[in-house]
Write an enzyme that holds these catalytic residues in place. Structure first.
Site, PDB file in Angstrom:
ATOM      1  N   LYS A  68     -67.771   7.403   0.551  1.00 59.48           N
ATOM      2  CA  LYS A  68     -67.225   6.612   1.852  1.00 59.48           C
ATOM      3  C   LYS A  68     -68.006   5.098   1.740  1.00 59.48           C
ATOM      4  CE  LYS A  68     -68.003   7.464   6.946  1.00 59.48           C
ATOM      5  NZ  LYS A  68     -68.828   8.076   7.804  1.00 59.48           N
ATOM      6  N   SER A 143     -65.121  10.074  11.392  1.00 55.66           N
ATOM      7  CA  SER A 143     -65.106   8.576  10.654  1.00 55.66           C
ATOM      8  C   SER A 143     -64.584   8.694   9.009  1.00 55.66           C
ATOM      9  CB  SER A 143     -66.380   7.913  11.008  1.00 55.66           C
ATOM     10  OG  SER A 143     -67.586   8.224  10.267  1.00 55.66           O
ATOM     11  N   SER A 167     -68.680  13.455  11.758  1.00 56.62           N
ATOM     12  CA  SER A 167     -67.629  12.606  10.665  1.00 56.62           C
ATOM     13  C   SER A 167     -67.495  13.339   9.732  1.00 56.62           C
ATOM     14  CB  SER A 167     -68.471  11.346  10.469  1.00 56.62           C
ATOM     15  OG  SER A 167     -67.858  10.428  11.817  1.00 56.62           O
TER      16      SER A 167
END
Ligand code: GLN
Length: 462
Positions: A68, A143, A167
């Site tokens: 990420k 996210s 997330s």
């Protein structure tokens, strides 16, 4: 679904270089999903050659993965999907990344997210949303949407994410992969762009539970650079004993939750019972307040954490300003997306002297009541179960103009975040239009190994 052992077998029969080249080619072919912001091709191929030459060894030697883009890593900028850090090149790597590299894993790219991890759909990325792996017109979730999608598309067998209020779990559920949010403090957050320091955790996306156990066990452990880390307690278990007592959180199974989501959870519960476990309905009345607590405390913490982006120390700086105040103001206005600014304003408000007692302090007290309720349930139950989110993946654009609607989607993931508890999302089938549905298993602090062993034991039975 590609797994770590599939990849290791491929490396044995071909080479790490070939495996990495294939992963990079798949990533390029799938660019229309917009799951990756940057590839780290050059560094990845260098490391692959080093694996083939026997200079890099380890449990994951040559295994590709994705990070990420809020983790500091070499080979590409670390943007947090924001204009603020668009050109920021990390001077160091996150501890979690260092540990995976020490076992020979090879990062092939950085994945898309909601800017600074604020959101649940990746639509808040400054660089555009990520599409769902099952339907390009739908959100990936967030996210950590990009990391979930690259795992679901079999570009890599695992990807890293951060989970502050869901997330990892929610995008895992939206894309039909395993998503693990370990106990708070299991994995060092050193080198990860901070969102809310009292709930941020590092975790992983995989295509099966045992891969998650492997990856988590490599990353876990005390780090002197993150004083919230726990000494490593995570030791995968060989098996689960029957007769576990599991509470089904009835508050999450009410009207308003998609009927397909409820049906998949009920089927999972039925399978648990068939396999000798005891499942009973339980209630978590404080869950009603979890979103209110979360959306006071998290903005408070993130508004402090984001104060460092001032246009002076590093990152983006606005042009054409005349005064210092204008430099701060313009930089933060142009560098942050709307959702970042909304949260900074809420956070600054609830921490301001006139409102601190009324909001921040009250929310902390309510958080303690929620934790007490969990503790009480765990006196009677080994684990809890429920949905991950009230819906499956929604259409891109459907909720993006309505922050409250977006926040409501977090109702089932934020309670465990506020309490620091481990929770995982496991694939549990599909809704009537073929979109994945996840089931969430939750446990007391440090019960991660037990939780994963149960999920693994159920994998073949669904
Ligand atoms: N969707 C939640 C939020 O918007 C969770 C975000 C996260 O875990 N980073 O805050």
């Amino acid at each position: 679904m590609i797994t770590i052992s599939d990849i290791i077998a491929q490396i044995d029969s071909t080479s790490a270089r070939e495996v990495i080249e294939t992963a990079l080619a798949k990533a390029r072919e799938s660019s229309d999903y917009h799951a990756l912001l940057n590839l780290t091709a050059e560094r990845a191929l260098e490391r692959a050659d080093a694996v083939d030459a026997g200079k890099i060894t380890g449990k994951l030697a040559g295994v590709p993965f994705v990070i990420k883009d809020n983790f500091l890593a070499f080979g590409a900028p670390t943007t947090a999907a924001s204009k603020m850090l668009e050109n920021f090149v990390a001077p160091l790597q996150a501890t979690s990344v260092e540990k995976l590299e020490a076992e020979g894993a090879i990062c092939i790219g950085k994945s898309n997210l909601d800017a600074f991890a604020h959101g649940g759909s990746t639509e808040n990325s400054a660089f555009g949303p990520t599409s769902n792996a099952y339907d390009k017109t739908r959100v990936s979730g967030g996210s950590s949407g990009g990391s979930a999608v690259v795992t679901a598309l079999d570009i890599v067998p695992f990807a890293l994410g951060s989970d502050t209020g869901g997330s990892i779990r929610q995008p895992a559920s939206f894309n039909g992969v395993v998503g693990v949010k370990p106990t708070y403090g299991t994995i060092s957050r050193y080198g990860v762009v901070a969102m809310a320091s009292s709930t941020d955790v590092i975790g992983a996306f995989t295509n099966n539970v045992s891969d998650a156990e492997l990856v988590i066990s490599i990353m876990a452990g005390r780090d002197v650079r993150d004083m919230t880390t726990l000494p490593n307690f995570f030791e995968p278990l060989a098996e689960t004993k029957p007769g576990l007592k599991i509470g089904l959180i009835s508050d999450f199974m009410a009207e308003g939750v998609d009927s397909d989501v409820r049906a998949r959870v009920n089927e999972y519960v039925a399978k648990l019972r068939e396999n000798g476990h005891i499942v009973e309905d339980v209630s978590l009345p404080m869950a009603e307040y979890a979103l209110a607590i979360y959306y006071i405390l998290v903005p408070a913490e993130l508004s402090s954490n984001l104060a460092r982006y001032d246009g002076i120390r590093y990152g983006f700086r606005a042009e054409g300003v005349k005064t210092l105040a204008e430099l701060y103001g313009r930089t933060r206005d142009q560098g942050f997306v709307t959702e970042n600014k909304r949260r900074i304003m809420i956070g600054s408000y609830v921490l301001s002297s006139g409102f601190f007692d009324a909001y921040y302090l009250q929310a902390q007290k309510a958080r303690t009541l929620l934790i007490n309720q969990f503790n009480k349930l765990f006196k009677k139950y080994d684990m809890l179960i429920g949905p991950v989110a009230p819906t499956t993946a929604f259409k891109i654009g459907k909720n993006s103009s309505d922050p409250i609607k977006m926040y409501l989607g977090d109702i089932m993931t934020v309670p465990t975040s506020l309490a620091g508890l481990p929770a995982i999302s496991v694939p549990a089938g599909h809704d009537e239009s073929g979109l994945p549905v996840g089931v969430q298993l939750m446990g007391p602090m440090r019960s991660d190994a037990k939780l994963l062993a149960l999920a693994r034991s159920m994998e073949s039975k669904l």
